[in-house]
Design a protein around this motif. Structure first.
Motif, PDB file in Angstrom:
ATOM      1  N   ARG A 159     -44.892  52.556  43.624  1.00 11.26           N
ATOM      2  CA  ARG A 159     -44.262  52.087  42.326  1.00 11.26           C
ATOM      3  C   ARG A 159     -43.054  51.233  42.647  1.00 11.26           C
ATOM      4  N   ASP A 160     -42.473  51.282  44.007  1.00 12.07           N
ATOM      5  CA  ASP A 160     -41.415  50.437  44.331  1.00 12.07           C
ATOM      6  C   ASP A 160     -41.782  48.985  44.856  1.00 12.07           C
ATOM      7  N   GLU A 161     -43.232  48.619  44.851  1.00  8.81           N
ATOM      8  CA  GLU A 161     -43.692  47.528  45.275  1.00  8.81           C
ATOM      9  C   GLU A 161     -43.887  47.350  46.964  1.00  8.81           C
ATOM     10  N   MET A 172     -50.635  50.189  46.500  1.00  7.47           N
ATOM     11  CA  MET A 172     -49.303  49.489  46.145  1.00  7.47           C
ATOM     12  C   MET A 172     -48.374  50.614  45.448  1.00  7.47           C
TER      13      MET A 172
END
Length: 383
Positions: free
Chosen positions: A230-232, A228
Motif C-alpha cells: 500500500r505504501d508503493e 506492490m
C-alpha cells in the motif's frame, strides 16, 4: 500391423519389374503429398483463417510441412522394405535401409519434432499476448523445446541403432549434480508451477501472507512473486515460500471485500435509533456498495459499552482502509451531533494519605481521573 501391410504390398508387386514398382510407389507418394498440399491443407487453411480463434490456424500452418514430407517419403521407406521389389536390386536390404530407409525416417522424425516445437511456441506467444495469468508461458516453451530436442536425439540414435544407455547414465549424474547445486532455484521453479496450476492467485489480486504482509500481485515470475504494498513498495517473495505457507486471496472468488467497523455506545442508548443512524451514514458513503446492503450486528455487552459492528461491502480490498476511515469520521460527527454517547474506559482512583501513626485518615479525598497516567500525576502531587 506394419509387417502385415508390408507383406500385402509385397504380394501385390510380385512379378513386377523393380523399376516399375519403384516408379509406382514413389509416384504414389509424391502424388499423395501434392493432393494433401494443394487440396486438403490449403482448404483447411482457408477455413481456419475465417474462424475466431487463432489456434486452429496455427495448428494447420505448422503441421502442413511434416504431413507433406511424411507422405512424400513414406513411399521411399516402404520401397526399402519390400523384398519382392528389392530381390533383383544390386544393393542388399541392409544397404537399402541404410542409404534410403533410415534417412527417410530420420527426415520425417526431424520434421515432426520441429513442427511440434513450433506449435507449442506459437501457442505460448498467443496466450502471452492476450494476457495470461502468469508469465510462466515462456518457461513452459523453453522446457518443451528441451524435451523435444532430447527426445528427438534419443529417437534418432535408436533409429540408427546406437546405444543411448551411456548418455542416459551421464544425464542422470548431471541432473543430480545440478539438482544439489541449484536446489533453491529448482524449489522456486516447481513452487511457481504449483501456484500456477492451483490458481492460487493471478495478476492484480490482493493477497495477504501469514507474516502479515499484504499487497497487489504485480508480477509472477519463475523464481518469485512481486507484491506492490500500500505504501508503493515492491516486495519480492520466493515462490517456494508462497507454496509452503497460507496465502489469503482477498480478491477471490470476487473482488469485493466485506468491511467490519466496530463501534460502541453507552448503556441506555436507544438502539433502534442508533442502528438507523449508522445505516444512514453507511448508505451515504460512496465507497460502500449498495448490494449487499449494509447491516448492523449487536455483538456483545461490553464492560463499558454496547459493542456493535457495522458490516458493509467495498468494491476492492485496497479500498478497505479508506472506507473505514471515512465511516469512522462520519459516525463520530453524526453521533456527537445526535447526542449519542460513545463511551471510553474511565478509571477512578481514591488516595488515602497516611496519618502520624502509620494508618490512614478516614476522611479521604476522592479524585476522578480519565486514565492511569493522570492517576499517577495526582498521586505525586498529593505526596
Amino acid at each position: 500391423m506394419i509387417d502385415t501391410l508390408l507383406d500385402s504390398l509385397s504380394s501385390l508387386f510380385e512379378g513386377v519389374p523393380p523399376w516399375q514398382a519403384t516408379a509406382l510407389l514413389v509416384g504414389f507418394s509424391l502424388g499423395l503429398a501434392v493432393v494433401l498440399e494443394v487440396v486438403v491443407l490449403r482448404t483447411l487453411l482457408r477455413y481456419t483463417g475465417r474462424t475466431e480463434t487463432e489456434y486452429d490456424n496455427i495448428l494447420v500452418q505448422e503441421l502442413r510441412a511434416p504431413i507433406v514430407v511424411t507422405a512424400a517419403l513414406a513411399g521411399v521407406y516402404v520401397l526399402t522394405q519390400l523384398t519382392a521389389v528389392n530381390e533383383n536390386v544390386l544393393l542388399t536390404p541392409d544397404q537399402l535401409d541404410t542409404f534410403f530407409g533410415k534417412p527417410s525416417l530420420s527426415i520425417i522424425v526431424v520434421a515432426w519434432a520441429f513442427a511440434s516445437n513450433r506449435v507449442v511456441n506459437r501457442f505460448v506467444e498467443e496466450v502471452k499476448d492476450k494476457g495470461s495469468r502468469f508469465d510462466f508461458a515462456p518457461v513452459f516453451s523453453n522446457v518443451w523445446t528441451l524435451i523435444v530436442f532430447v527426445g528427438t536425439i534419443g529417437i534418432l540414435l535408436s533409429l540408427w541403432e546406437y546405444s543411448i544407455s551411456p548418455l542416459l547414465g551421464a544425464a542422470g549424474v548431471a541432473g543430480i549434480a545440478v539438482g544439489f547445486a541449484a536446489r533453491d532455484t529448482v524449489a522456486n521453479f516447481f513452487g511457481g508451477i504449483a501456484l500456477y496450476f492451483d490458481d492460487t492467485y493471478k495478476l492484480g489480486d490482493y493477497i495477504e501472507l501469514d507474516t502479515g504482509e499484504a499487497g497487489t500481485v504485480v508480477k509472477v515470475g519463475v523464481r518469485s512473486t512481486t507484491l506492490m504494498m500500500r505504501d508503493e513498495v515492491l516486495v519480492t517473495v520466493p515462490n517456494a515460500s508462497l507454496n509452503a505457507t497460507r496465502v489469503i486471496n482477498q480478491s477471490a472468488p470476487q473482488r469485493r471485500k466485506r468491511l467490519k467497523v466496530p463501534i460502541g455506545v453507552a448503556y441506555g442508548t436507544d438502539v433502534d435509533a442508533f442502528e438507523e443512524l449508522v445505516l444512514e451514514i453507511a448508505d451515504e458513503e460512496s465507497l460502500v456498495l449498495d448490494s449487499p446492503r449494509p447491516r448492523m450486528r449487536f455483538r456483545a455487552f461490553g464492560d463499558s459499552a454496547l459493542e456493535y459492528e457495522l458490516l458493509c461491502w467495498v468494491a476492492s480490498p485496497i479500498r478497505e482502509k479508506k472506507a473505514q476511515h471515512r465511516l469512522n469520521r462520519a459516525m463520530y460527527k453524526e453521533l456527537t451531533a445526535a447526542d449519542v454517547e460513545i463511551p471510553f474506559p474511565q478509571r477512578e482512583v481514591t488516595l488515602q494519605p497516611a496519618n502520624a501513626e502509620g494508618g490512614h485518615d478516614d476522611a479521604a479525598s476522592a479524585t476522578s481521573i480519565a486514565d492511569g497516567a493522570s492517576a499517577i500525576g495526582s498521586e505525586r502531587r498529593s505526596a
